[in-house]
Design a protein around this motif. Structure first.
Motif, PDB file in Angstrom:
ATOM      1  N   TRP A 137       0.852  -1.191   0.000  1.00 38.87           N
ATOM      2  CA  TRP A 137       0.000   0.000   0.000  1.00 38.87           C
ATOM      3  C   TRP A 137       0.885   1.238   0.000  1.00 38.87           C
ATOM      4  O   TRP A 137       1.831   1.313   0.784  1.00 38.87           O
ATOM      5  CB  TRP A 137      -0.873  -0.014   1.266  1.00 38.87           C
ATOM      6  CG  TRP A 137      -1.678   1.229   1.509  1.00 38.87           C
ATOM      7  CD1 TRP A 137      -2.733   1.703   0.786  1.00 38.87           C
ATOM      8  CD2 TRP A 137      -1.509   2.165   2.600  1.00 38.87           C
ATOM      9  NE1 TRP A 137      -3.218   2.852   1.360  1.00 38.87           N
ATOM     10  CE2 TRP A 137      -2.495   3.155   2.455  1.00 38.87           C
ATOM     11  CE3 TRP A 137      -0.622   2.245   3.675  1.00 38.87           C
ATOM     12  CZ2 TRP A 137      -2.613   4.224   3.353  1.00 38.87           C
ATOM     13  CZ3 TRP A 137      -0.734   3.297   4.563  1.00 38.87           C
ATOM     14  CH2 TRP A 137      -1.722   4.280   4.407  1.00 38.87           C
ATOM     15  N   HIS A 184       0.763   5.566  -0.007  1.00 38.44           N
ATOM     16  CA  HIS A 184      -0.073   6.751   0.242  1.00 38.44           C
ATOM     17  C   HIS A 184       0.777   7.962  -0.082  1.00 38.44           C
ATOM     18  O   HIS A 184       1.795   8.204   0.548  1.00 38.44           O
ATOM     19  CB  HIS A 184      -0.487   6.755   1.721  1.00 38.44           C
ATOM     20  CG  HIS A 184      -1.332   7.939   2.108  1.00 38.44           C
ATOM     21  ND1 HIS A 184      -0.811   9.190   2.355  1.00 38.44           N
ATOM     22  CD2 HIS A 184      -2.664   8.050   2.303  1.00 38.44           C
ATOM     23  CE1 HIS A 184      -1.790  10.020   2.692  1.00 38.44           C
ATOM     24  NE2 HIS A 184      -2.920   9.350   2.671  1.00 38.44           N
ATOM     25  N   LEU A 219      -3.000  10.327  -3.586  1.00 36.93           N
ATOM     26  CA  LEU A 219      -3.091   9.119  -4.414  1.00 36.93           C
ATOM     27  C   LEU A 219      -2.720   7.941  -3.536  1.00 36.93           C
ATOM     28  O   LEU A 219      -1.744   8.003  -2.783  1.00 36.93           O
ATOM     29  CB  LEU A 219      -2.123   9.199  -5.598  1.00 36.93           C
ATOM     30  CG  LEU A 219      -1.973   7.900  -6.409  1.00 36.93           C
ATOM     31  CD1 LEU A 219      -3.278   7.499  -7.087  1.00 36.93           C
ATOM     32  CD2 LEU A 219      -0.875   8.063  -7.470  1.00 36.93           C
ATOM     33  N   GLN A 220      -3.499   6.884  -3.619  1.00 40.22           N
ATOM     34  CA  GLN A 220      -3.150   5.651  -2.926  1.00 40.22           C
ATOM     35  C   GLN A 220      -3.098   4.513  -3.944  1.00 40.22           C
ATOM     36  O   GLN A 220      -3.908   4.478  -4.865  1.00 40.22           O
ATOM     37  CB  GLN A 220      -4.185   5.320  -1.843  1.00 40.22           C
ATOM     38  CG  GLN A 220      -4.186   6.344  -0.720  1.00 40.22           C
ATOM     39  CD  GLN A 220      -5.270   6.092   0.319  1.00 40.22           C
ATOM     40  OE1 GLN A 220      -5.160   5.207   1.151  1.00 40.22           O
ATOM     41  NE2 GLN A 220      -6.335   6.855   0.251  1.00 40.22           N
ATOM     42  N   THR A 221      -2.159   3.626  -3.754  1.00 43.05           N
ATOM     43  CA  THR A 221      -2.091   2.454  -4.620  1.00 43.05           C
ATOM     44  C   THR A 221      -2.023   1.202  -3.756  1.00 43.05           C
ATOM     45  O   THR A 221      -1.424   1.209  -2.678  1.00 43.05           O
ATOM     46  CB  THR A 221      -0.848   2.488  -5.532  1.00 43.05           C
ATOM     47  OG1 THR A 221       0.325   2.487  -4.719  1.00 43.05           O
ATOM     48  CG2 THR A 221      -0.834   3.718  -6.419  1.00 43.05           C
ATOM     49  N   ILE A 222      -2.682   0.172  -4.232  1.00 43.65           N
ATOM     50  CA  ILE A 222      -2.642  -1.128  -3.554  1.00 43.65           C
ATOM     51  C   ILE A 222      -2.251  -2.166  -4.589  1.00 43.65           C
ATOM     52  O   ILE A 222      -2.960  -2.360  -5.574  1.00 43.65           O
ATOM     53  CB  ILE A 222      -4.008  -1.475  -2.935  1.00 43.65           C
ATOM     54  CG1 ILE A 222      -4.410  -0.421  -1.905  1.00 43.65           C
ATOM     55  CG2 ILE A 222      -3.953  -2.865  -2.292  1.00 43.65           C
ATOM     56  CD1 ILE A 222      -5.820  -0.597  -1.368  1.00 43.65           C
ATOM     57  N   TRP A 223      -1.122  -2.763  -4.370  1.00 40.01           N
ATOM     58  CA  TRP A 223      -0.560  -3.739  -5.304  1.00 40.01           C
ATOM     59  C   TRP A 223      -0.636  -5.100  -4.646  1.00 40.01           C
ATOM     60  O   TRP A 223      -0.125  -5.279  -3.537  1.00 40.01           O
ATOM     61  CB  TRP A 223       0.900  -3.350  -5.557  1.00 40.01           C
ATOM     62  CG  TRP A 223       1.702  -4.303  -6.388  1.00 40.01           C
ATOM     63  CD1 TRP A 223       2.399  -5.380  -5.944  1.00 40.01           C
ATOM     64  CD2 TRP A 223       1.936  -4.230  -7.800  1.00 40.01           C
ATOM     65  NE1 TRP A 223       3.048  -5.978  -6.999  1.00 40.01           N
ATOM     66  CE2 TRP A 223       2.780  -5.288  -8.149  1.00 40.01           C
ATOM     67  CE3 TRP A 223       1.511  -3.354  -8.808  1.00 40.01           C
ATOM     68  CZ2 TRP A 223       3.207  -5.518  -9.465  1.00 40.01           C
ATOM     69  CZ3 TRP A 223       1.928  -3.573 -10.111  1.00 40.01           C
ATOM     70  CH2 TRP A 223       2.766  -4.648 -10.431  1.00 40.01           C
TER      71      TRP A 223
END
Ligand SMILES: NC(=O)c1ccc[n+]([C@@H]2O[C@H](COP(=O)([O-])OP(=O)(O)OC[C@H]3O[C@@H](n4cnc5c(N)ncnc54)[C@H](O)[C@@H]3O)[C@@H](O)[C@H]2O)c1
Ligand SMILES: NC(=O)c1ccc[n+]([C@@H]2O[C@H](COP(=O)([O-])OP(=O)(O)OC[C@H]3O[C@@H](n4cnc5c(N)ncnc54)[C@H](O)[C@@H]3O)[C@@H](O)[C@H]2O)c1
Ligand SMILES: NC(=O)c1ccc[n+]([C@@H]2O[C@H](COP(=O)([O-])OP(=O)(O)OC[C@H]3O[C@@H](n4cnc5c(N)ncnc54)[C@H](O)[C@@H]3O)[C@@H](O)[C@H]2O)c1
Ligand SMILES: NC(=O)c1ccc[n+]([C@@H]2O[C@H](COP(=O)([O-])OP(=O)(O)OC[C@H]3O[C@@H](n4cnc5c(N)ncnc54)[C@H](O)[C@@H]3O)[C@@H](O)[C@H]2O)c1
Ligand code: NA
Ligand code: NA
Lengths: 400, 400, 400, 400
Positions: free
Chosen positions: A301, A303, A316-320
């Protein structure tokens, strides 16, 4: 095992040259997936998803065919490779049935794995082995592998557990293996954040060795993302204020990185990508948590707090969610082929053009993935250079 | 327009040339933020975050200074600009206190806004205005603006509400405005997904007009992300199977896009980016929901299912929380300056080099943001070309 | 300041009783928001969102009206309350304009704030103050506050910075304040994870004090969520394997929790909620990162790996983006009113019925929010018990 | 059906009563998972994760043991159950190897599946079957099942594809099956959002049938979450302004819900949960996207915008990644057992106490999961009531 329809002798015919891939950490998840995957793709059982060297830009680079690769390596544990592959299938890393389908190749690779070190037991041995002894033993193992299999070239790839940062002066195991690769005249790839060739004591040796080398630390998940998102913010003149991240993973890598010293080595590379693409290091920490319940699957994750026009605050948040070994293995195969071919072509020294693959690349290349990709394609073209005579494979390492 | 107290002639002194920015949709969120922001940055109240044309690569491009820009435009509503700005401050789009600090500039721009159309009331007028009448009226408004202010050039920027896709044949309002820009000899930017110059009836006119133009649909959030993530998957040879997205937004744009026909126009551009960067269109839909409670803030969630090596199933999710107007306004200022300078330099026709800014760019440029950025920097260099004589500003539109 | 239309003397009329809320950490974000919010809601400027005691279930509990509350407290810094409130408005915690609207109330509270301690400077004082000296001074400050304002009761609420876990034996500052509350005969609420009354040296005192008390650590974000999600998994017989979390926050609380010892105190409470609701503590860590760029806004990400039927692996993730002070302040007001009323009703000792508000509640109540809510409503009914005579306010603390 | 090697009479010995579970949609994902899972848990191959009726609160309820359940049903397709189970294993819904391990039970259930309807082909049949004909045929199939297997009771569970909302007046297929259940004297559970017994034409029949029934639409993912998060906001007096959601799913359910009319039926239940727990319906839409690449795995994203104290704007997002069939199947087994036992105990009519399981429950129970769980436990106690004589199993349906 070749899937290439051909009237000339296939790559795996007795007369076609064969190349060695010597894996340090040969019984690990990444190594096992690479061995299984190479066999599966060569046999046409799976498409080469995730292998960049199988895309059209590399078609004329003269890379060794997958079917020509022979695997061996060092490891400190002795779980047989077919059994390791079964575990990976149970954990959802490999498709069910695939370990059985490539059983012969697993057994063949297993026979070529030699004891690694130094282990705790080695510390008690009398007389104690010196660093030089270790390098000699490892180099001999590699040369034997080349001889026994009549290989036209060998590349050494470090995919062993991440080491804690070493005590000043001492050569950590990864550096012993790296030195052994040079001593055996082989190209070297460090797919981990461990020291490897980045040791002051090896600088001179590396400079004079006449082999190609590349590293450090494969870029497969969170850092891969950062290498495209960082440039986006920079290109759009958006001000990143804080970039925070948490990685949850199990498996062997998760357990190794639960050691804060090992995690620190890993994080340094991640942060370098941000500083290099943003021009400045933002606030924010990176955590790596060992969560055995996740097995070889990782969740990362990120942020990112950034400022837009007139100070507006955005996020922006990303979850890989990925399987690390499945991301790493095709890159290991790519790198092995690229280094083997580079060696054949007489290309030596640090391969900055391979920054596409690494968190903390050797040399001074660009940090954005897009530009790294452009460099990689340029390198692919250089490998196929028909103007200059290809060196005799016999020159390119692990040979007398 | 400069707020810098100064005894020497300011950038906007009578002797320095001044340039016009004619905003279609001049009372909207994007337009208002652009007017406020231009004044705030010119006065040194805020850094130019988000304005690419203020980065060093553009320093020698000869772009008109922010302080030289004069704003006017068309709109169909009549909320005064200072009041609109206050609303945006209450909604957290503009910093508190900023509308008051640039009140003079808001009043000045407000005075230059003329009634747009056609509105529902216009439909009942007797005799009904023809399309050509409308174009004439709009073009006259623009020319008057240029004359009254003694402008050295004018660019028309469409930031009006997204229209539904027009009925076959009919010229939608955005096309009437675009034709008026050409008739007035002005460069034209379509920051929305509306038809604008993309109408068959305008093709010939556009080809012969001798002005630069660019569009369509500013790339500010979800699509911006897609233009860096799509290339990442493609470069790594990872197989994207499904790319799904939901956008939640309020404000005027949210309300307009609640109309499925308007949303369809918007989505076409988003999908083009994926198809162009991935080489094929994956499964998955895009939703745009009007959520008034969010005001001018948008949340965009993307869910990307992709395959790695040996068929392993992986997922990337992104959550983008941004203020659309704050993302769009600096790009509007960038584009206005670039088009004004292009006009001065005699550069005409579709500016494919500005694909960096758009979801659905004119011309045949690359689809990945990184390559688009390279093209943009090349364009910046071309603008500053000192080899060829700069055209007299008087030639470049909206002038007698 | 009362918003209640009434022909009888309003709550704030000279004749109506007034009640004191003594805030330890009175110049902090939570305290300032509580003072501003009490005034704003009492004046009808804002609805009582987030205040459970303003819902119908509490209408007949006999709670002191908001307009009857008088604020004072201890703090170790001296930034004036009106200025602190302005900072919070700039950071988006308070609405713009509100600090000005309640300026009088902020000035009034500011006048009632006394120097806290012990600070580093106090450590050098000669002769050094003993713990007992400190308790005496603090208790005297509280009694003076009650006398000077003619208060019918006072409650002490700890909202000071989270302390590191104290050295064995030593009374940390939070315990000195807690002891002072008892010595002054006041109810006590510990809204932080600091020790407060949970110190062995205070056990006997607490048991005999004849005042009500409650705590520990307000449950406002991630833990609030956990207290409803934990029961969901347990009720559905789903097996939680790992529960991991990361909190990003800035502000004073972020800075304090950057100290690992303080963070450890905080995390203990979070984990207790999981263990209590799930019946067992799952794998997983909790991180608290200080990210100054976020100001008083917090992002909390939770990742829950659980097993379903036949071993299927599933994941729930939650992302909570909230303003901690805005979540905490209405609960502080709730608790102050509930404790004041409990004191009046002669209810003493640990109030286990208030577990709804805390991460680590006193007593043996249920851990699921739903059941805690049921208990709270039962307590509300008990407070309004008309059967038993209400005690004279003069008995209930901070009195001679 | 027990896989436990044993010399003593197994639970399913000839002398122990056996109970029928008649699945409408018997070849679907949920049905197949229920049949496989019942056998696997009964045989001790897997723990009963996700089955609430296997928790201690139900130990003395007198529920039929899993090993006593016999499966049959209707379906309109004819893919054999063992093959369907293999597909589910390939899609990761069932563990590899499990379909083979319970092959005998799958074959047994397969033999008890009868053709469902009406299909498109049936529409052309001459003479056309009337509704009453259909009900007769279905009821006969159920009675035959009971007789042939000597069952002590049968419950009918609808797990067929979600139907579009029916045309006014017409009885949709789900209602034909529901009527057949009543005609055969069986308890009935509607696990789908289809009409079933909720048809005006069946109201009288349902009232007089003397069997227990429950429904509508199993609560397994997004709505399950909503039933604990909605109460949390309400209990904390936080004002939910907008609740938006997107569901991505493949499999048969994804394909069926790609039909907007079917999706509308599904969404009604989801929204009811919010309105019931929050007291008012917030802004926001729900999307259901068919994403075949996800197979039987679902991702549900929820975005909740809420207001805190003094109007502060906060956001909670949840991402649920689950396997729907694995969530639904244990609840289907729970419900079958509960209804069978209720029938035995002479409990008839709508079972409002089972709201815990449904999005849109019959009766007037509470909407929060916590309170529904309390009701369910009370029902469990009622089932075990030893005070009143248990009815003879022979009375409870599908007999004669
Ligand atoms: N998978 C990815 O996406 C990724 C990306 C970048 C880097 N890496 C790195 O690749 C490495 C391997 O990862 P993995 O998941 O396969 O880990 P793993 O734990 O499954 O395998 C590591 C193997 O190294 C062996 N080993 C340990 N010390 C050794 C020594 N001294 N000599 C020889 N062998 C030794 C272990 O016995 C084990 O078999 C790690 O360092 C990891 O950080 C992985
Ligand atoms: N903000 C972004 O990030 C972004 C990105 C890409 C595109 N856009 C596009 O920019 C446009 C403006 O967005 P916004 O948020 O400012 O919307 P908005 O609703 O706040 O403003 C639109 C304005 O256009 C006016 N208008 C409508 N019809 C008109 C007509 N016929 N003639 C003249 N004026 C007319 C409206 O009265 C309104 O004042 C939209 O089309 C949007 O899709 C915005
Ligand atoms: N906001 C929430 O959601 C929440 C939830 C649970 C608990 N809490 C706790 O509430 C407390 C306050 O949080 P905040 O955000 O207001 O922090 P803050 O940093 O804004 O305020 C803390 C105040 O305490 C003062 N202080 C420090 N040491 C003191 C001492 N010895 N005597 C008197 N005053 C002292 C500081 O000077 C400061 O003014 C923290 O402990 C936090 O962990 C907050
Ligand atoms: N899985 C969950 O979490 C969940 C939750 C709530 C409700 N449900 C509902 O359960 C139902 C089944 O879901 P699924 O995933 O098993 O779907 P599925 O598509 O795998 O199975 C449905 C089955 O019903 C059969 N069918 C269709 N029409 C029929 C008819 N007229 N007569 C008899 N059979 C018929 C189909 O042939 C198919 O075999 C759906 O309505 C779904 O909405 C599922
Ligand atoms: Na790029
Ligand atoms: Na609950």
């Amino acid at each position: 095992m070749s899937a290439e329809p051909s009237s000339v002798p296939p790559a795996s015919s007795p007369s076609a040259p064969r190349y060695g891939v010597w894996l340090v950490g040969a019984r690990g998840s990444v190594a096992t997936t690479a061995v299984v995957g190479c066999a599966a793709v060569a046999a046409g059982l799976h498409p080469p998803t995730g292998m960049v060297t199988e895309t059209p830009d590399f078609a004329t680079s003269g890379l060794p065919p997958l079917a020509s690769l022979v695997f061996g390596g060092h490891d400190t544990v002795d779980c047989p490779l077919p059994k390791r592959a079964e575990h990976l299938a149970e954990g959802g890393v490999l498709p069910h049935g695939l370990p059985a389908a490539v059983h012969a190749e697993l057994v063949a690779a297993d026979r070529e794995i030699r004891p690694g070190g130094p282990t705790l037991r080695d510390a008690d041995a009398v007389p104690a082995r010196t660093d030089d002894d270790w390098i000699d033993v490892f180099a001999a193992d590699i040369r034997d592998f080349a001889d026994r299999n009549g290989l036209a070239g060998v590349v050494v790839v470090n995919v062993a557990s991440t080491e804690p940062a070493p005590a000043a002066g001492a050569l950590p195991p990864s550096s012993l293996y790296a030195a052994a690769a040079l001593r055996a005249g082989c190209g070297y790839v460090n797919f981990t954040p461990s020291t490897g060739l980045h040791h002051p004591a090896l600088a001179e040796l590396a400079a004079s060795a006449g082999v190609p080398y590349a590293g450090r630390d494969g870029k497969t998940g969170q850092t891969l993302l950062r290498s495209v998102l960082g440039p986006m913010f920079q290109q759009r003149a958006l001000a990143v204020r804080a970039w925070s991240g948490t990685n949850l993973l199990g498996g062997g890598d998760g357990a190794a990185l639960a050691d804060p010293a090992a995690a620190a080595a890993k994080n340094a590379g991640k942060e370098r990508v941000l500083a290099d693409t943003l021009g400045t290091a933002p606030e924010g920490e990176v955590h790596i948590d060992d969560v055995p319940a996740l097995g070889d699957w990782k969740t990362a994750w990120d942020h990112i707090a950034f400022d837009g026009f007139l100070g507006s605050r955005m996020i922006l948040q990303t979850i890989w969610q990925g399987c690390d070994s499945a991301l790493a293995a095709p890159l290991v195969l790519d790198l092995a082929r690229l280094l083997l071919r580079a060696g054949q072509q007489g290309i030596t020294g640090p391969l900055g053009e391979l920054g596409f693959y690494f968190k903390d690349p050797v040399g001074d290349g660009p940090a954005s993935l897009g530009e790294q990709y452009t460099e990689l394609k340029r390198f692919a073209a250089r490998l196929s250079d028909t103007a200059r005579p290809s060196h005799d494979a016999g020159d390119s390492g692990a040979q007398r």
